[in-house]
Design a protein around this motif. Structure first.
Motif, PDB file in Angstrom:
ATOM      1  N   ILE A 247       0.834  -1.210   0.000  1.00  0.00           N
ATOM      2  CA  ILE A 247       0.000   0.000   0.000  1.00  0.00           C
ATOM      3  C   ILE A 247       0.864   1.254   0.000  1.00  0.00           C
ATOM      4  CG2 ILE A 247      -1.723   1.311   1.307  1.00  0.00           C
ATOM      5  CD1 ILE A 247      -2.719  -1.411   2.398  1.00  0.00           C
ATOM      6  N   THR A 248       1.925   1.256   0.805  1.00  0.00           N
ATOM      7  CA  THR A 248       2.800   2.426   0.910  1.00  0.00           C
ATOM      8  C   THR A 248       3.459   2.757  -0.423  1.00  0.00           C
ATOM      9  OG1 THR A 248       3.251   1.902   3.232  1.00  0.00           O
ATOM     10  CG2 THR A 248       4.788   3.376   2.138  1.00  0.00           C
ATOM     11  N   GLY A 249       3.665   1.763  -1.262  1.00  0.00           N
ATOM     12  CA  GLY A 249       4.251   1.998  -2.572  1.00  0.00           C
ATOM     13  C   GLY A 249       3.449   2.944  -3.440  1.00  0.00           C
ATOM     14  N   PHE A 250       2.161   3.098  -3.164  1.00  0.00           N
ATOM     15  CA  PHE A 250       1.287   3.971  -3.957  1.00  0.00           C
ATOM     16  C   PHE A 250       1.186   5.386  -3.378  1.00  0.00           C
ATOM     17  CE2 PHE A 250       0.026  -0.224  -5.322  1.00  0.00           C
ATOM     18  CZ  PHE A 250      -0.293  -0.062  -6.665  1.00  0.00           C
ATOM     19  N   ASN A 251       1.896   5.662  -2.272  1.00  0.00           N
ATOM     20  CA  ASN A 251       1.862   7.024  -1.727  1.00  0.00           C
ATOM     21  C   ASN A 251       2.339   8.029  -2.770  1.00  0.00           C
ATOM     22  OD1 ASN A 251       0.893   6.262   0.758  1.00  0.00           O
ATOM     23  ND2 ASN A 251       2.873   6.290   1.783  1.00  0.00           N
ATOM     24  N   PRO A 252       1.654   9.157  -2.933  1.00  0.00           N
ATOM     25  CA  PRO A 252       1.997  10.111  -4.000  1.00  0.00           C
ATOM     26  C   PRO A 252       3.308  10.835  -3.726  1.00  0.00           C
ATOM     27  CG  PRO A 252       0.309  11.038  -2.574  1.00  0.00           C
ATOM     28  CD  PRO A 252       0.493   9.617  -2.131  1.00  0.00           C
ATOM     29  N   THR A 253       3.966  11.283  -4.791  1.00  0.00           N
ATOM     30  CA  THR A 253       5.207  12.048  -4.646  1.00  0.00           C
ATOM     31  C   THR A 253       4.942  13.457  -4.136  1.00  0.00           C
ATOM     32  OG1 THR A 253       5.102  12.729  -6.970  1.00  0.00           O
ATOM     33  CG2 THR A 253       6.385  10.751  -6.459  1.00  0.00           C
ATOM     34  N   ARG A 254       3.681  13.838  -4.019  1.00  0.00           N
ATOM     35  CA  ARG A 254       3.366  15.140  -3.408  1.00  0.00           C
ATOM     36  C   ARG A 254       3.902  15.221  -1.976  1.00  0.00           C
ATOM     37  NH1 ARG A 254      -2.930  15.297  -4.643  1.00  0.00           N
ATOM     38  NH2 ARG A 254      -2.577  13.090  -5.110  1.00  0.00           N
ATOM     39  N   LEU A 255       4.034  14.074  -1.331  1.00  0.00           N
ATOM     40  CA  LEU A 255       4.649  14.006  -0.005  1.00  0.00           C
ATOM     41  C   LEU A 255       6.098  14.480  -0.067  1.00  0.00           C
ATOM     42  CD1 LEU A 255       4.910  12.927   2.955  1.00  0.00           C
ATOM     43  CD2 LEU A 255       5.357  10.681   1.954  1.00  0.00           C
ATOM     44  N   ASP A 256       6.857  13.988  -1.036  1.00  0.00           N
ATOM     45  CA  ASP A 256       8.258  14.383  -1.182  1.00  0.00           C
ATOM     46  C   ASP A 256       8.391  15.829  -1.635  1.00  0.00           C
ATOM     47  OD1 ASP A 256       9.260  11.691  -0.644  1.00  0.00           O
ATOM     48  OD2 ASP A 256       8.389  11.185  -2.577  1.00  0.00           O
ATOM     49  N   SER A 257       7.439  16.293  -2.451  1.00  0.00           N
ATOM     50  CA  SER A 257       7.475  17.690  -2.897  1.00  0.00           C
ATOM     51  C   SER A 257       7.273  18.642  -1.724  1.00  0.00           C
ATOM     52  CB  SER A 257       6.397  17.927  -3.963  1.00  0.00           C
ATOM     53  OG  SER A 257       6.650  17.165  -5.127  1.00  0.00           O
ATOM     54  N   ALA A 258       6.391  18.275  -0.809  1.00  0.00           N
ATOM     55  CA  ALA A 258       6.176  19.102   0.382  1.00  0.00           C
ATOM     56  C   ALA A 258       7.449  19.168   1.218  1.00  0.00           C
ATOM     57  CB  ALA A 258       5.017  18.548   1.211  1.00  0.00           C
ATOM     58  N   ASN A 259       8.144  18.034   1.354  1.00  0.00           N
ATOM     59  CA  ASN A 259       9.414  18.029   2.087  1.00  0.00           C
ATOM     60  C   ASN A 259      10.480  18.838   1.347  1.00  0.00           C
ATOM     61  OD1 ASN A 259       8.668  16.389   4.300  1.00  0.00           O
ATOM     62  ND2 ASN A 259       8.875  14.546   3.069  1.00  0.00           N
ATOM     63  N   ARG A 260      10.496  18.737   0.029  1.00  0.00           N
ATOM     64  CA  ARG A 260      11.500  19.437  -0.776  1.00  0.00           C
ATOM     65  C   ARG A 260      11.428  20.942  -0.569  1.00  0.00           C
ATOM     66  NH1 ARG A 260      14.451  19.343  -5.647  1.00  0.00           N
ATOM     67  NH2 ARG A 260      14.130  21.170  -6.963  1.00  0.00           N
ATOM     68  N   HIS A 261      10.203  21.467  -0.476  1.00  0.00           N
ATOM     69  CA  HIS A 261      10.021  22.911  -0.370  1.00  0.00           C
ATOM     70  C   HIS A 261       9.730  23.378   1.052  1.00  0.00           C
ATOM     71  CE1 HIS A 261      10.229  23.459  -4.694  1.00  0.00           C
ATOM     72  NE2 HIS A 261       9.392  22.453  -4.852  1.00  0.00           N
ATOM     73  N   LEU A 262       9.948  22.475   2.030  1.00  0.00           N
ATOM     74  CA  LEU A 262       9.760  22.815   3.446  1.00  0.00           C
ATOM     75  C   LEU A 262       8.363  23.361   3.713  1.00  0.00           C
ATOM     76  CD1 LEU A 262      13.234  24.485   4.174  1.00  0.00           C
ATOM     77  CD2 LEU A 262      12.506  22.164   4.742  1.00  0.00           C
ATOM     78  N   LEU A 263       7.362  22.674   3.167  1.00  0.00           N
ATOM     79  CA  LEU A 263       5.954  23.038   3.372  1.00  0.00           C
ATOM     80  C   LEU A 263       5.313  21.929   4.212  1.00  0.00           C
ATOM     81  CD1 LEU A 263       5.178  24.200  -0.302  1.00  0.00           C
ATOM     82  CD2 LEU A 263       5.801  25.633   1.663  1.00  0.00           C
ATOM     83  N   MET A 264       5.491  22.020   5.530  1.00  0.00           N
ATOM     84  CA  MET A 264       5.199  20.889   6.409  1.00  0.00           C
ATOM     85  C   MET A 264       3.880  21.001   7.171  1.00  0.00           C
ATOM     86  SD  MET A 264       7.979  19.352   5.674  1.00  0.00           S
ATOM     87  CE  MET A 264       7.962  18.006   6.812  1.00  0.00           C
ATOM     88  N   GLY A 265       3.206  22.141   7.098  1.00  0.00           N
ATOM     89  CA  GLY A 265       2.029  22.351   7.935  1.00  0.00           C
ATOM     90  C   GLY A 265       0.928  21.345   7.685  1.00  0.00           C
ATOM     91  N   ARG A 266       0.441  21.300   6.451  1.00  0.00           N
ATOM     92  CA  ARG A 266      -0.665  20.386   6.139  1.00  0.00           C
ATOM     93  C   ARG A 266      -0.232  18.939   6.298  1.00  0.00           C
ATOM     94  NH1 ARG A 266      -4.202  21.207   0.729  1.00  0.00           N
ATOM     95  NH2 ARG A 266      -4.173  23.287   1.657  1.00  0.00           N
ATOM     96  N   LEU A 267       0.994  18.634   5.904  1.00  0.00           N
ATOM     97  CA  LEU A 267       1.501  17.260   6.010  1.00  0.00           C
ATOM     98  C   LEU A 267       1.516  16.798   7.464  1.00  0.00           C
ATOM     99  CD1 LEU A 267       2.753  14.876   4.497  1.00  0.00           C
ATOM    100  CD2 LEU A 267       4.982  15.974   4.762  1.00  0.00           C
ATOM    101  N   THR A 268       1.962  17.666   8.357  1.00  0.00           N
ATOM    102  CA  THR A 268       1.994  17.325   9.778  1.00  0.00           C
ATOM    103  C   THR A 268       0.586  17.092  10.313  1.00  0.00           C
ATOM    104  OG1 THR A 268       4.011  18.626  10.099  1.00  0.00           O
ATOM    105  CG2 THR A 268       2.716  18.104  12.058  1.00  0.00           C
TER     106      THR A 268
END
Length: 452
Positions: free
Chosen positions: A135-156
């Motif tokens: 299941i984790t293999g299908f997690n979107p790369t939007r997760l990594d994009s948020a980390n890349r640009h230090l946009l952590m609010g919504r992710l947290t």
């Protein structure tokens, strides 16, 4: 106050770093509070053997994930093409294929692992637990994009929400089933909730299957050293559980993991923060470019190390008291485990802010050398400690391994021009004082563990 607030506003690197630091630290602290609350309740619903069983399963699942890690996330975070959708879709395709292969591997390993550890139930649990990797293999790369640009609010916020729901589900299943299956099923449900939340609430384009040759070549070129590094990283981070799980009974292993969970909170938090925050920071402000960049990173390094050592030092001094307050008498031995693990982690905390310097510049080869050295030293010292001193010897061995790895960290940091000897000398003295205080304050409990 106004000056402080102004530092958090805007889209500058400093503002994003400050906001991301707060969200990451706060989110991790809240996650551990939820995890601790769940742990305290579950220890009263389940027996220590259940925690020992799941500790083995978790190690195997993490081993599969790390032994097949091709560096998709760090590659997206450091690559110049990290915002190119074709690059992201190719990365996601590789990630999905990996998830399918991991689940199949978990199924194949089930019977051999059950035979190795003499626990027939593992033959059924491993294939089910492996579904989470699929299941984790299908997690979107939007997760990594948020980390890349230090946009952590919504992710947290999403991660905490899912964890809170999962805690409730896990407790309900443990109360109803009264077996280790409660932990297995709740893990699958959690991975489904995470996938759904990321797809629904994170901004960005949806991933689709795509294979761009140029993107794949870059991902594989960078990822081949990450692949080797994560194999070594698994042995370095999880070698204690593999060896201790073999030498001790499941009950003792479950108690060890209770102590490890509490003692490792600061180190794991620091590792997560450096992984998520420092690659973007090193990428945009390389310390080799100017003394201004080096000084900026130095301030960050001093602050982060101070916070981690304060937390770890507090746990190493108060470990026995905390276990006595929070857990029933079956887990009293975990108090001395907390003291020793926290104290022996001081060398790792001292150097944890250097590790991402190589990855931020794309130098995954040197990162692999460091990971390999740590794996060899950790497993060697751990085995020798177990062989001649039991659990007490194993814990001391981990501390010795951390000290022995220091020259390799310096080598990596010097190449990235990130090494800060002033920082290391100051905090080496602080760490020594904390270790002496912890052992003196908890001498009786530590001596009792050493005598077993």
């Amino acid at each position: 106050m106004q000056a402080l607030v102004s530092k958090f506003r805007g889209s500058s690197l400093d503002a994003r770093f400050m906001r991301s630091s707060v969200f990451t630290l706060g989110g991790y602290a809240m996650a551990q509070v939820l995890r601790l609350a769940s742990n305290l309740i579950l220890t009263r619903l389940l027996f220590p053997e259940a925690f020992g069983m799941m500790a083995l399963v978790s190690v195997i699942m993490q081993g599969l994930a790390m032994f097949s890690d091709v560096g998709v996330s760090p590659s997206i975070m450091q690559s110049k093409r990290g915002d190119d959708q074709k690059f992201l879709d190719t990365a996601w395709t590789i990630q999905v294929i990996r998830g399918v292969l991991l689940w199949l591997t978990a199924c194949l390993l089930a019977i051999p692992v059950a035979t190795l550890y003499g626990e027939p139930l593992l033959a059924w649990i491993l294939p089910c637990a492996g579904i989470t990797l699929f299941i984790t293999g299908f997690n979107p790369t939007r997760l990594d994009s948020a980390n890349r640009h230090l946009l952590m609010g919504r992710l947290t916020g999403l991660d905490l929400s899912v964890q809170a729901v999962t805690v409730v589900i896990t407790i309900a299943l443990a109360w109803y089933l009264e077996s280790v299956w409660a932990l297995v099923i709740s893990g699958i449900i959690s991975s489904i909730l995470v996938l759904t939340a990321y797809n629904v609430f994170l901004p960005g384009q949806r991933n689709r299957f795509q294979w761009e040759r140029e993107a794949a070549d870059e991902l594989i070129s960078f990822g081949k050293w990450i692949f080797l590094s994560t194999i070594c990283g698994f042995l370095y981070m999880q070698g204690d559980k593999l060896l201790i799980g073999k030498f001790l009974t499941l009950e003792q292993f479950g108690i060890y993991n209770i102590g490890f969970f509490l003692a490792s909170f600061p180190l794991l938090m620091g590792s997560m923060m450096t992984r998520k925050l420092l690659i973007p920071l090193y990428r945009e402000r390389p310390p080799s470019e100017s003394m201004e960049n080096f000084r900026s990173l130095q301030k960050m390094r001093f602050s982060l190390t101070a916070g981690m050592m304060a937390l770890t030092g507090g746990l190493s001094v108060a470990g026995v008291v905390l276990i006595d307050i929070m857990y029933d008498p079956r887990y009293l031995m975990a108090g001395a485990v907390v003291v020793l693990i926290a104290a022996m982690q001081m060398p790792q905390i001292l150097v944890m802010t250097y590790e991402q310097a190589a990855l931020s510049s794309g130098d995954s080869r040197r990162f692999f050398v460091l990971s390999a050295a740590r794996a060899v030293l950790t497993l060697g010292c751990l085995y020798i400690g177990l062989r001649f001193g039991g659990l007490f010897g194993a814990l001391i061995g981990q501390g010795i391994a951390g000290l022995a790895a220091y020259p390799f960290v310096v080598w990596l940091a010097r190449h990235a021009r990130a090494w800060d000897p002033k920082h290391d000398v100051v905090y080496a003295c602080v760490a020594a004082a904390i270790i002496v205080s912890a052992l003196w304050f908890n001498f009786d409990a530590v001596a009792e563990l050493a005598a077993q």
